[in-house]
Every structure is written in C-alpha cells, then in structure tokens.
Motif scaffolding. Structure first.
Motif, short mmCIF file in Angstrom:
data_model
loop_
_atom_site.label_atom_id
_atom_site.label_comp_id
_atom_site.label_asym_id
_atom_site.label_seq_id
_atom_site.Cartn_x
_atom_site.Cartn_y
_atom_site.Cartn_z
N THR A 84 0.81 -1.23 -0.09
CA THR A 84 0.01 0.12 -0.05
C THR A 84 0.91 1.22 -0.08
OG1 THR A 84 -0.35 0.37 2.44
CG2 THR A 84 -1.81 -0.97 1.06
N GLY A 85 1.93 1.50 0.64
CA GLY A 85 2.74 2.56 0.83
C GLY A 85 2.04 3.79 1.21
N LEU A 86 1.10 3.57 2.18
CA LEU A 86 0.32 4.66 2.73
C LEU A 86 1.26 5.45 3.57
CD1 LEU A 86 -3.17 3.13 3.47
CD2 LEU A 86 -2.62 4.56 1.61
N PHE A 87 1.04 6.67 3.68
CA PHE A 87 2.07 7.48 4.78
C PHE A 87 1.36 7.52 6.11
CE2 PHE A 87 3.00 10.78 0.96
CZ PHE A 87 3.67 9.51 0.13
N PRO A 88 2.23 6.64 6.94
CA PRO A 88 1.83 6.16 8.37
C PRO A 88 1.48 7.64 9.03
CG PRO A 88 4.05 5.67 8.25
CD PRO A 88 3.63 6.34 6.68
N HIS A 89 2.06 8.86 8.77
CA HIS A 89 1.66 10.11 9.55
C HIS A 89 0.56 11.02 8.95
CE1 HIS A 89 4.39 11.12 6.27
NE2 HIS A 89 4.48 12.28 6.58
N TRP A 90 -0.10 10.46 7.92
CA TRP A 90 -1.10 11.31 7.17
C TRP A 90 -2.56 10.56 7.39
CZ3 TRP A 90 0.36 13.44 1.79
CH2 TRP A 90 1.47 14.23 1.83
N LEU A 98 -3.35 12.83 -2.00
CA LEU A 98 -1.80 13.21 -2.55
C LEU A 98 -1.73 13.87 -3.67
CD1 LEU A 98 1.04 13.18 -2.05
CD2 LEU A 98 1.00 10.56 -2.47
N VAL A 99 -2.06 12.96 -4.81
CA VAL A 99 -1.82 13.62 -5.97
C VAL A 99 -2.74 14.66 -6.45
CG1 VAL A 99 -1.71 12.82 -8.56
CG2 VAL A 99 -1.20 11.18 -6.91
N LEU A 102 -0.52 17.43 -5.05
CA LEU A 102 0.67 17.73 -5.97
C LEU A 102 0.28 18.56 -7.24
CD1 LEU A 102 2.41 14.00 -5.79
CD2 LEU A 102 3.05 16.26 -4.60
N ARG A 134 -2.53 3.04 10.47
CA ARG A 134 -2.10 1.94 11.26
C ARG A 134 -3.59 1.23 12.13
NH1 ARG A 134 -2.05 5.18 16.23
NH2 ARG A 134 -1.65 7.32 15.33
N ARG A 148 -6.20 6.30 -3.49
CA ARG A 148 -5.26 7.30 -3.81
C ARG A 148 -4.87 7.14 -5.42
NH1 ARG A 148 0.31 6.87 -0.63
NH2 ARG A 148 0.12 4.83 -1.53
N GLY B 152 8.05 0.47 0.95
CA GLY B 152 6.66 0.76 0.11
C GLY B 152 6.24 2.30 0.37
N VAL B 153 6.44 2.84 1.25
CA VAL B 153 6.17 4.27 1.58
C VAL B 153 7.15 5.17 0.54
CG1 VAL B 153 6.36 6.40 2.88
CG2 VAL B 153 5.37 4.24 4.00
N ALA B 156 5.94 4.14 -3.11
CA ALA B 156 4.36 4.90 -3.33
C ALA B 156 4.80 6.48 -3.75
CB ALA B 156 3.68 4.57 -2.32
N MET B 160 3.67 8.10 -6.93
CA MET B 160 2.95 9.07 -7.16
C MET B 160 3.10 10.38 -7.79
SD MET B 160 -0.12 7.79 -5.76
CE MET B 160 -0.04 6.22 -5.20
N GLN B 166 9.92 17.07 -2.12
CA GLN B 166 8.82 17.01 -1.58
C GLN B 166 8.85 15.59 -0.82
OE1 GLN B 166 6.56 16.80 -5.21
NE2 GLN B 166 5.54 18.93 -4.69
N LEU B 175 8.60 11.54 9.34
CA LEU B 175 8.61 10.34 9.74
C LEU B 175 9.98 9.76 10.61
CD1 LEU B 175 7.14 8.04 6.64
CD2 LEU B 175 6.19 8.30 9.01
N ARG B 249 4.48 5.66 16.00
CA ARG B 249 3.17 5.60 15.56
C ARG B 249 2.87 4.40 14.90
NH1 ARG B 249 2.18 11.74 13.81
NH2 ARG B 249 4.39 12.64 13.88
#
Lengths: 314, 249
Positions: A84-90, A98-99, A102, A134, A148, B152-153, B156, B160, B166, B175, B249
């Motif tokens: 997935t590569g989701l940003f854990p802090h968002w 995201l896009v 951008l 998470r 996304r 992976g982050v 991605a 993207m 950025q 992070l 986190r």
C-alpha cells in the motif's frame, strides 16, 4: 492507451525484460502473470519510469514516456502496490488527496474528490476520513491505496500485486469490486500478479511472462483453450484448466429453456459461473438445476449433461 | 483510551521541565543560602561560595556554548545524513558514518589541545570540540530514522509523482523526526556535561567553579559547579522528553 515496442531492460549483465512488445487498449484491463523474477513487475515499473528501460520505446497515448518529466508522467497514472505505501503520518483523507495536492487542485475540490472516492470504495467518510493507516485492516488499507491511485482521475492505472497480501476472502471481494469499478470507470489498467485465479478473474487480456519474455497473450479463454506450450499450460493449472474455464463462463451460456418437467429442487443464479453450478451438482448429488433470475424466479434449467457435454462439442 | 494515556503523559511531562528549571534558577540565585552546608564540607577555606562570577552569567555562557555547538551539529549532522541517503550521495554513506564515529572516539580534551594553538584561547575551541563530539548521535540517528522508513512508502511517494524535495520534506523528515530528535537529545545532554572542560582554555562557563575548585583544593566550589551542571542537564533533557512523541506511530 499504452504501447511497449521491443522493450528491453538490462541490469548489468542480466536481462530482466527481453524485447517485449505489448499494446494495451483504452479501457482494457491487462494482467501480467508469471512466476517470480519473470520480469512482470519490472515491465510495470518501466511504464511510470520507476525503472528506466534500456532499449525500445514506450508510448502513452502515442507519446514517448521520455517526452514527459518523470513527475508529470507519474501524476497522470495511478499506482497501487502490495504494501500500500500509505503514509503512516497522514490521515486516510490526506493520503487519498496526495496527487490532487501535488497537482495543486483547490482545497475544496480536493475535499470533494476525496469524499467521492471514499464513498465509491465503501469507506464511510465520517468513519474513516480522520483515521491513520495503522488503524485500518489490510483490506481497508488496500481500498485507501486504490482510492489514492484513482484520486486525480488518471486514464491509466498501474497495479503491482495490490491484493497479494490479503486473506483469500478479502482478496476475492476486492477483485469483484475492481471488476465492478472498471465496468463504470473504463480505465486502462495494467495489473501484475502471480496468482493465476486472480489473473483469470480480472483480465480482459492475459499476458503470460517467463524469463523476461512474453510467452503468450490474449483473452483468458483463448489461453485456456489453446495454451502455446507446456509452460503456459502448467501455469494455467494443467488438469485444472477445465474448472478454470468453467469459472469464466456464466450459467446463462449453457442454460436451456424451462421444460415441461417438474422444476429441479436445487437452484443456481443465472449469473453464477458454470464452476459454481458444477459444485452445487456435486454437493447436492443433483444432475439438474433450476436457473433463477435476480428476483429468484425460474428462467431455465441446466443439466449435468448439458454443462459438460456442450463443451465437448466445441 | 490511548489518547487519554497520551494526554495524561503530556500533562505530567509539562511540569517536569518547569520544576527542574525552577530548581536550577533557585540554585543559581540562592547558592548563598546553602553556605552552612558548604562550610561543613570545607571548614578550612576562607570562602566557600564561588564568587568570582555570578552563577547566572556562567549559566548563560554555558547555554550559549552548548546551544551554538548543538545548532551547528544539527545543521551539519542532519545535512550530511540527508545528503548520503539521496541517490547521488549513496556512495559516501559508509564514509560519513565512519567519520562521525571517529568524531566521538576522539576525546574532547584532545580536540581542545589541538584547537587552542589554531583558534586561540576562549570560547571557539570548546565549541569546535563539542560540535565534533556531538555529531555522531545526530548523524547515526538521522541515518537510522531515514533508512528505517518502510520502502513501500518511499516507492509509493515516487510512484505518485513526488519530487525528491517533496519526498524529503513531507515524508522522510516527518517520519524520521522522533528518531532524529532522540539523537539531538543525546548529543546535547552529553555536551552540557562536556562543556565544563572549556573552563580549562578560558571559556568561562559552569565549568569555572569546578576547575577553580580543583586547582585551589576547594571541594565546595566543585560541588557547586557540578550541582548546577547536573540541574541544567536534567532541565534540558526533560524539555526534550516533552517534545518527543509518546510512542512509535
């Protein structure tokens, strides 16, 4: 529309992708399938230039991909990956936006689009918008990943084993949703997987790769019926091919009109696959099924003889 | 429930630095009140409270030296670690990691001894010594923080269409921030204690009473310097503890 013309990728002395040509039409869901290391992921990543091809040309809507800036090219394509590569802090909402961010869309338009996509993918906005990755299950995280990828409404979607890490039930649900989504959105999708059942279920065009080359490509039924060689045949499941083909054909294809006989007790939906029908017959020890429509009304019947026999005549 | 715990933790953490800070200020301003105690420690000396300079001034100079060294160490350390985790700088990664390790194995006293002939007496040599000594924890933690991000982050983010800048500003640094902050905390806390040796080369700070006490055989002076440095270290450390997020986190 995506065209790969005699594309080769070499890493040092090894050739990962060897002179492949492939054309994916607008609105087509093309699945690249093969064993690990066959070059399918490399092929996918060359399309958005995460990997630069060594030889040949790759075109998007007739334009060479090298004519674009890398970032511009990638923002035009959705990209979903297994982890997935989701940003854990968002939050979920911010990840999906995201896009568009951008691309400097106005805030209001981004919010609207994010909510639209969350609804489309079955993620209630009030419940999920402010959650962090998470806090999501694997299936939910992957839905966010797909949302996304779709955010800026790209024509092209690149998916690298997006459902590979999910449990079988969630995976099947998401596969069905992707098919349904594709029925509405008509994106040009390149989908990489090593799971042949997934490939057969999703593909408009199936591309079998081995050792950096394309072994065979075409509609899944074409490949099942006429595999080019022993490798493709074994990858397609060998003796299991009959069942795999049955899984692709709907009951309505073999159904006969209702006869004056008594209705058979066991029923099957008209849009179920022949494989499901066969399974019901095996399980219920029935040689005849009543086919019912969406309202559960009988519209025809299917016999075991018809189910297997018609195939033999083809 | 976890939010409630975090809130409770944050609530408790705010008064911790305040208490240490208040104790530190009280000790600076009211050292005279402890004269009886120090007289008992050092009955034969003429004066038992260090009076060559005001404690508050010494504290200010101490903070200045540590602060300047820390700012420089953060700028150089984080900058170097970021540079060698870019694609263009990858080749220098082992070199930078090694240089930072060498910086810490080199004793600050030796740096002072080498720096004085070049830079002269005063504040500059001690800042250089502290800077070198404090680099390792910052470089090491920045590297660990950035390298520790799920690949992976990063994949991605690039897929993207994020640019390198950025990716760094919006993804990698936020992070890695908790780990980087932990490195800065270690570096600064160590350097608050180490800065005292600056007194030997004429940089006047909270090390003065200690050095002077050792030279004159006055244990009371040594204790006063040590007390203030200890309180300062605890104050600063508790501020960092407050800044750091409660957990991963």
């Amino acid at each position: 529309m995506i065209d790969l013309i005699h594309v080769t990728k070499r890493f040092g002395a090894t050739t990962a992708v060897d002179d492949i040509s492939l054309s994916v039409a607008q609105g087509e869901l093309c699945v690249l399938v093969g064993t690990s290391g066959c070059g399918k992921s490399t092929t996918l990543r060359m399309i958005n230039r995460l990997i630069e091809h060594s030889d040949g040309e790759i075109h998007i809507d007739g334009q060479q991909i090298r004519a674009f800036r890398e970032e511009t090219l990638r923002r035009r394509m959705g990209y979903a990956i297994q982890s997935t590569g989701l940003f854990p802090h968002w939050t979920v909402a911010r990840n999906i936006g995201l896009v568009p961010r951008l691309l400097k869309w106005p805030q209001a338009r981004i919010r609207e689009r994010v909510e639209e996509l969350m609804t489309l993918l079955g993620l209630p906005v009030s419940e999920f918008a402010d959650k962090y990755p998470r806090q999501l299950s694997g299936g939910q995280a992957q839905r966010v990943g797909v949302a996304r990828a779709l955010a800026a409404d790209p024509d092209i979607l690149l998916m690298d084993e997006p459902f590979g890490a999910l449990d079988p039930i969630t995976r099947e649900t998401l596969q069905e949703e992707l098919r349904a989504l594709q029925g509405r959105l008509h994106k040009t999708i390149v989908f990489v997987t090593h799971d042949m059942d997934e490939a057969l279920r999703l593909a408009d065009r199936l591309v079998v790769m081995d050792q950096g080359r394309i072994k065979q490509q075409g509609h899944p039924l074409e490949l099942l019926r006429e595999p080019a060689d022993a490798f493709v045949e074994s990858l397609l499941g060998g003796e299991d091919r009959g069942l795999k083909e049955a899984a692709l054909l709907p009951v309505s294809e073999r159904m006969l009109p209702l006869s004056p006989r008594l209705l058979a007790r066991e029923r099957v939906a008209h849009d179920a696959s022949l494989r499901e029908a066969l399974s019901i017959m095996l399980w219920r020890h029935a040689e005849r099924l009543t086919v019912v429509d969406d309202e559960d009304l009988p519209i025809g019947e299917l016999s075991l003889r018809r189910l297997v026999g018609a195939k033999a005549h083809e | 429930m976890s939010e409630a715990i975090a809130k409770a933790r944050a609530g408790r953490a705010w008064w911790v630095p305040a208490v240490w800070g208040a104790l530190l200020l009280a000790a600076c301003l009211g050292m005279g009140a402890l004269e009886g105690l120090f007289r008992w420690v050092e009955p034969d000396s003429r004066a038992v409270i260090y009076a060559r300079a005001d404690f508050l001034t010494l504290l200010g100079r101490h903070l200045l030296v540590v602060g300047v060294a820390a700012l420089a160490a953060v700028a150089i350390g984080v900058g170097a670690a970021v540079a060698v985790t870019r694609r263009a700088g990858r080749d220098f990664l082992p070199l930078v990691a090694q240089l930072a390790s060498i910086g810490q194995t080199f004793p600050p006293v030796a740096v002072l001894a080498l720096a004085v002939p070049v830079l002269g007496f005063g504040t500059l040599p001690i800042i250089v010594a502290l800077l070198l000594y404090g680099l390792l924890p910052i470089v090491r933690n920045t590297l660990a923080g950035i390298e520790g991000i799920d690949p992976g982050v990063r994949e991605a983010a690039r897929g993207m269409g994020m640019t390198g800048g950025q990716l760094l500003r919006q993804v990698e640094l936020p992070l890695a921030a908790p780990v980087i902050l932990a490195g800065i905390r270690t570096s600064v806390t160590i350097n608050i204690a180490t800065a005292a040796i600056g007194a030997t080369v004429g940089a006047s700070n909270l090390g003065d009473p200690i050095i002077s006490g050792i030279v004159n055989g006055n244990t009371a002076y040594v204790l006063q310097g040590a007390l203030l440095i200890g309180l300062l270290a605890l104050t600063v450390d508790s501020v960092f503890a407050r800044l750091q997020p409660a957990g991963p986190r």
